[in-house]
Design an enzyme around this catalytic site. Structure first.
Site, PDB file in Angstrom:
ATOM      1  N   GLY A 175     -18.648  50.303 -64.142  1.00 37.12           N
ATOM      2  CA  GLY A 175     -18.656  51.620 -64.777  1.00 37.12           C
ATOM      3  C   GLY A 175     -17.356  52.374 -64.576  1.00 37.12           C
ATOM      4  O   GLY A 175     -16.790  52.945 -65.504  1.00 37.12           O
ATOM      5  N   ARG A 176     -16.839  52.374 -63.329  1.00 38.60           N
ATOM      6  CA  ARG A 176     -15.634  53.168 -63.045  1.00 38.60           C
ATOM      7  C   ARG A 176     -14.357  52.498 -63.549  1.00 38.60           C
ATOM      8  O   ARG A 176     -13.273  53.029 -63.366  1.00 38.60           O
ATOM      9  CB  ARG A 176     -15.555  53.496 -61.561  1.00 38.60           C
ATOM     10  CG  ARG A 176     -15.750  52.325 -60.612  1.00 38.60           C
ATOM     11  CD  ARG A 176     -16.063  52.832 -59.200  1.00 38.60           C
ATOM     12  NE  ARG A 176     -16.351  51.775 -58.245  1.00 38.60           N
ATOM     13  CZ  ARG A 176     -17.550  51.244 -58.037  1.00 38.60           C
ATOM     14  NH1 ARG A 176     -18.578  51.648 -58.752  1.00 38.60           N
ATOM     15  NH2 ARG A 176     -17.730  50.303 -57.136  1.00 38.60           N
ATOM     16  N   GLU A 215     -30.130  60.454 -67.123  1.00 39.88           N
ATOM     17  CA  GLU A 215     -29.466  61.634 -67.691  1.00 39.88           C
ATOM     18  C   GLU A 215     -28.994  61.350 -69.123  1.00 39.88           C
ATOM     19  O   GLU A 215     -29.206  62.149 -70.038  1.00 39.88           O
ATOM     20  CB  GLU A 215     -28.235  62.021 -66.849  1.00 39.88           C
ATOM     21  CG  GLU A 215     -28.546  62.577 -65.485  1.00 39.88           C
ATOM     22  CD  GLU A 215     -28.521  61.514 -64.397  1.00 39.88           C
ATOM     23  OE1 GLU A 215     -28.839  60.333 -64.705  1.00 39.88           O
ATOM     24  OE2 GLU A 215     -28.204  61.849 -63.245  1.00 39.88           O
ATOM     25  N   HIS A 265      -1.664  78.031 -54.866  1.00 42.80           N
ATOM     26  CA  HIS A 265      -2.128  79.401 -54.631  1.00 42.80           C
ATOM     27  C   HIS A 265      -3.580  79.434 -54.188  1.00 42.80           C
ATOM     28  O   HIS A 265      -4.208  80.480 -54.205  1.00 42.80           O
ATOM     29  CB  HIS A 265      -1.941  80.235 -55.904  1.00 42.80           C
ATOM     30  CG  HIS A 265      -0.496  80.360 -56.290  1.00 42.80           C
ATOM     31  ND1 HIS A 265       0.316  81.351 -55.790  1.00 42.80           N
ATOM     32  CD2 HIS A 265       0.282  79.578 -57.081  1.00 42.80           C
ATOM     33  CE1 HIS A 265       1.540  81.189 -56.283  1.00 42.80           C
ATOM     34  NE2 HIS A 265       1.540  80.117 -57.061  1.00 42.80           N
ATOM     35  N   GLU A 318     -16.609  55.967 -55.003  1.00 44.10           N
ATOM     36  CA  GLU A 318     -17.714  55.051 -55.327  1.00 44.10           C
ATOM     37  C   GLU A 318     -17.317  53.620 -54.933  1.00 44.10           C
ATOM     38  O   GLU A 318     -18.158  52.802 -54.572  1.00 44.10           O
ATOM     39  CB  GLU A 318     -18.077  55.125 -56.817  1.00 44.10           C
ATOM     40  CG  GLU A 318     -19.426  54.508 -57.131  1.00 44.10           C
ATOM     41  CD  GLU A 318     -19.967  54.871 -58.521  1.00 44.10           C
ATOM     42  OE1 GLU A 318     -20.874  55.710 -58.627  1.00 44.10           O
ATOM     43  OE2 GLU A 318     -19.476  54.289 -59.516  1.00 44.10           O
ATOM     44  N   LYS A 339     -23.397  51.862 -69.877  1.00 46.84           N
ATOM     45  CA  LYS A 339     -23.339  50.416 -69.638  1.00 46.84           C
ATOM     46  C   LYS A 339     -24.761  49.831 -69.644  1.00 46.84           C
ATOM     47  O   LYS A 339     -25.044  48.862 -70.321  1.00 46.84           O
ATOM     48  CB  LYS A 339     -22.646  50.153 -68.298  1.00 46.84           C
ATOM     49  CG  LYS A 339     -22.620  48.707 -67.895  1.00 46.84           C
ATOM     50  CD  LYS A 339     -21.813  48.490 -66.625  1.00 46.84           C
ATOM     51  CE  LYS A 339     -22.040  47.062 -66.136  1.00 46.84           C
ATOM     52  NZ  LYS A 339     -21.232  46.705 -64.991  1.00 46.84           N
ATOM     53  N   LYS A 397     -31.742  58.504 -56.870  1.00 52.33           N
ATOM     54  CA  LYS A 397     -32.288  58.306 -58.230  1.00 52.33           C
ATOM     55  C   LYS A 397     -33.776  58.004 -58.148  1.00 52.33           C
ATOM     56  O   LYS A 397     -34.584  58.549 -58.908  1.00 52.33           O
ATOM     57  CB  LYS A 397     -31.620  57.089 -58.890  1.00 52.33           C
ATOM     58  CG  LYS A 397     -30.260  57.324 -59.480  1.00 52.33           C
ATOM     59  CD  LYS A 397     -29.882  56.090 -60.314  1.00 52.33           C
ATOM     60  CE  LYS A 397     -28.401  55.967 -60.527  1.00 52.33           C
ATOM     61  NZ  LYS A 397     -27.994  54.720 -61.150  1.00 52.33           N
ATOM     62  N   SER A 403     -19.026  56.390 -67.561  1.00 45.71           N
ATOM     63  CA  SER A 403     -19.169  56.463 -69.014  1.00 45.71           C
ATOM     64  C   SER A 403     -18.807  57.854 -69.530  1.00 45.71           C
ATOM     65  O   SER A 403     -19.015  58.163 -70.710  1.00 45.71           O
ATOM     66  CB  SER A 403     -20.603  56.103 -69.405  1.00 45.71           C
ATOM     67  OG  SER A 403     -20.885  54.793 -68.989  1.00 45.71           O
TER      68      SER A 403
HETATM   69  O1  F6P Z   1     -24.695  56.377 -60.676  1.00 42.72           O
HETATM   70  C1  F6P Z   1     -23.768  55.378 -60.585  1.00 42.72           C
HETATM   71  C2  F6P Z   1     -23.430  54.715 -61.887  1.00 42.72           C
HETATM   72  O2  F6P Z   1     -24.033  53.489 -61.939  1.00 42.72           O
HETATM   73  C3  F6P Z   1     -21.932  54.606 -62.047  1.00 42.72           C
HETATM   74  O3  F6P Z   1     -21.398  53.543 -61.365  1.00 42.72           O
HETATM   75  C4  F6P Z   1     -21.797  54.525 -63.519  1.00 42.72           C
HETATM   76  O4  F6P Z   1     -20.486  54.780 -63.921  1.00 42.72           O
HETATM   77  C5  F6P Z   1     -22.784  55.580 -63.954  1.00 42.72           C
HETATM   78  O5  F6P Z   1     -23.850  55.457 -63.031  1.00 42.72           O
HETATM   79  C6  F6P Z   1     -23.280  55.479 -65.365  1.00 42.72           C
HETATM   80  O6  F6P Z   1     -23.934  54.277 -65.640  1.00 42.72           O
HETATM   81  P1  F6P Z   1     -24.219  53.806 -67.118  1.00 42.72           P
HETATM   82  O7  F6P Z   1     -22.932  53.617 -67.819  1.00 42.72           O
HETATM   83  O8  F6P Z   1     -24.990  52.519 -66.981  1.00 42.72           O
HETATM   84  O9  F6P Z   1     -25.059  54.862 -67.794  1.00 42.72           O
END
Ligand code: F6P
Length: 553
Positions: free
Chosen positions: A280-281, A225, A397, A366, A219, A519, A168
């Protein structure tokens, strides 16, 4: 979902083509690509392929400087056949639940399906929903860009702050940097990802709440965080605005989780949705790309989607022996599993692509950092590569010494666009950049032997130091220009390359259980940091570190 639906084997090492490749490797340990060019004047034509983009632009993929000959190449293609790469690819594009451990489809190709063709998951055409979110993104991004979307005091938005992490964040950051040439000059994009308060604090320092728009990108909308950063941003905003109703003008959500979005205080009409089948990725193509659409405009965002779609068409339809992302993935398996390489370098000769390697790290590591097969067996072979990279010429370099003369084999991709967006000094910079692109892959391949070094007059004791072994493999990717369409195509190339690797290793490239343990432990430790007492319920090292931290904090 029975994982065997998608694979007919357990361990890749049992496949006949794998065994044939082991033999090839044994017999051709001293294979010299330098010599192969001398022996075959058509080697470049045989191992390079041109990808046609939807807008008529092209990207040349030159695989000819890799450690392969026709028979190795054929066996690699055979390996892809035996591993069922085509079957899994078809299942991906049919929306089947190929993410078996989470029982989900992996359907990001639907997000870039610009053809008006239905694409279904679980019997439901997802395109009306995808298109409706795209329309919402268009309408919203247009209104921010043309100034009709106003802040709570009636001023235009000047700064957009995307708060998210992982997929994200990495996609939006990388793409906005890569397409900065297309950006609107009076609109700034910022990205906050790290829970380290410094990240948010440093970004907010220069911003005015009246003209700042926050995109809360998550997502799940439960990532610690992101939600903590978003709450701190809300507090900062309300300190000045002092009016809860002003939030609607300054906070929008990009998420799949409406309940949590509402709980946070964002109006569902300011929510841009996507579905659980977007990993997510792979989410930069979804509502998570809203910062990109605002920054470069919706038309450019659409061209970015179409560029990726062109690669989807190619990956789905080209035979394996001409399938560019599949070949990229097969080469990666060749180096990782037969040559014992552990790493892969991606070096863009393009400053706009400076975050591309960081983006690819999540995509590759990942996805394929797994050690259990789809059929729940531990692999007896290496999987995911350690991907790293930095833009050139800077990287030359710093760490290129190890590539040229170190003891490790580091397969590398070099990326260059022929045309610069900034042809300053009569294009001299671009010519110098391009010369380095050509020179590096040539030097890595041809090397320099002792005879040449001696002939150049080197002191005898320095001769071994000045010898380059050569025969170090590279793939050269030459685009015409870094446009939105080219960037979309490059990302999709690496997505399908990663997919091919995972299919051969027979792992699920679409889950990420490995990020969970850390986590969970962090959640348990956090309250212990707030408590004044001595901590003694971890191992001795962790206890010691926590207690020292508490004394010094
Ligand atoms: O920590 C892994 C993860 O689930 C990733 O795959 C994902 O992109 C990221 O955390 C952020 O997740 P979210 O979009 O649910 O905040």
């Amino acid at each position: 979902m029975n994982p065997n639906t998608f694979t007919s084997f357990d361990l890749a090492t049992n496949l006949p083509a794998w065994k044939a490749l082991e033999q090839e490797f044994k017999q051709k340990k001293d294979f010299s690509v330098r010599q192969a060019f001398k022996d075959d004047s058509e080697r470049f034509e045989k191992f390079s392929f041109t990808l046609d983009n939807y807008d008529g632009s092209k990207i040349l993929f030159d695989f000819s400087k890799n450690l392969i000959d026709k028979s190795i190449f054929d066996n690699l293609v055979q390996l892809a056949r035996e591993a069922g790469v085509e079957k899994l690819r078809d299942a991906l594009f049919k929306g089947e639940h190929i993410n078996t451990t989470e029982d989900r489809a992996v359907y990001h190709p639907a997000l870039r399906n610009q053809d008006d063709k239905p694409m279904s998951v679980d019997g439901k055409n997802v395109m009306p929903q995808v298109d409706s979110v795209l329309n919402h993104m268009k309408e919203f991004s247009d209104s921010v860009r043309n100034g009709s979307w106003k802040g709570y005091t009636g001023k235009q938005i000047t700064d957009v702050v995307n708060i998210g992490i992982g997929g994200s964040d990495l996609g939006p950051v990388m793409v906005t940097e890569a397409l900065a040439h297309y950006a609107k000059p009076d609109l700034n994009a910022h990205f906050v990802s790290n829970i380290d308060g410094t990240h948010l604090a440093e970004i907010l320092k220069g911003l005015n709440p009246e003209t700042t728009l926050f995109l809360i990108a998550s997502k799940t909308f439960t990532t610690a965080e992101t939600i903590t950063n978003a709450n701190s941003a809300k507090e900062w905003f309300l300190k000045k605005a002092n009016d809860q109703s002003a939030i609607a003008k300054h906070f929008v959500a990009l998420s799949t989780n409406e309940a949590e979005v509402v709980k946070f205080g964002i109006d569902p009409k300011n929510m841009f949705e996507f579905e659980s089948w977007v990993g997510g990725r792979y989410s930069v193509w979804s509502a998570i790309g809203l910062s990109v659409a605002i920054y470069v405009g919706f038309e450019n965002f659409q061209a970015f989607l179409k560029g990726a779609q062109a690669v989807d068409h190619h990956f789905l339809n080209a035979p394996l022996e001409e399938n560019i992302p599949a070949i990229g993935g097969l080469l990666s398996v060749w180096y990782n599993n037969f040559h014992g390489a552990q790493t892969h370098l991606v070096a863009p000769f393009d400053q706009y692509l400076h975050r591309f390697p960081a983006y690819l790290q999540q995509l590759s590591m990942e996805s394929n950092g797994k050690s259990v097969t789809r059929t729940s067996q531990f692999t007896n072979y290496q999987t995911g590569v350690v991907l790293f990279g930095e833009p050139c010429t800077n990287a030359q370099h710093s760490f290129f010494q190890l590539l040229h003369q170190g003891t490790k084999l580091i397969p590398a991709d070099f990326i260059l666009a022929a045309q610069s967006h900034n042809p300053i000094d009569n294009n001299k910079h671009q010519r110098m950049l391009a010369s380095n692109f050509f020179a590096q892959s040539e030097a890595l391949m041809t090397g320099k032997d002792a005879e040449q070094v001696k002939a150049e007059g080197a002191e005898p004791k320095l001769v071994p130091h000045k010898v380059f072994s050569g025969d170090r493999p590279t793939t050269s990717i030459l685009a015409q220009k870094i446009t939105p369409a080219t960037l979309g195509a490059l990302i999709a190339y690496y997505e399908h390359l990663t997919f091919t690797e995972g299919a051969i290793w027979n792992i699920n490239s679409f889950d990420q259980w490995g990020v969970e343990l850390g986590k969970v432990l962090a959640k348990k430790i956090e309250p212990q940091l707030a408590d004044p007492g001595v901590v003694d319920n971890h191992d001795a090292s962790t206890n010691g570190l926590i207690n020292q931290f508490k004394q010094w904090a």
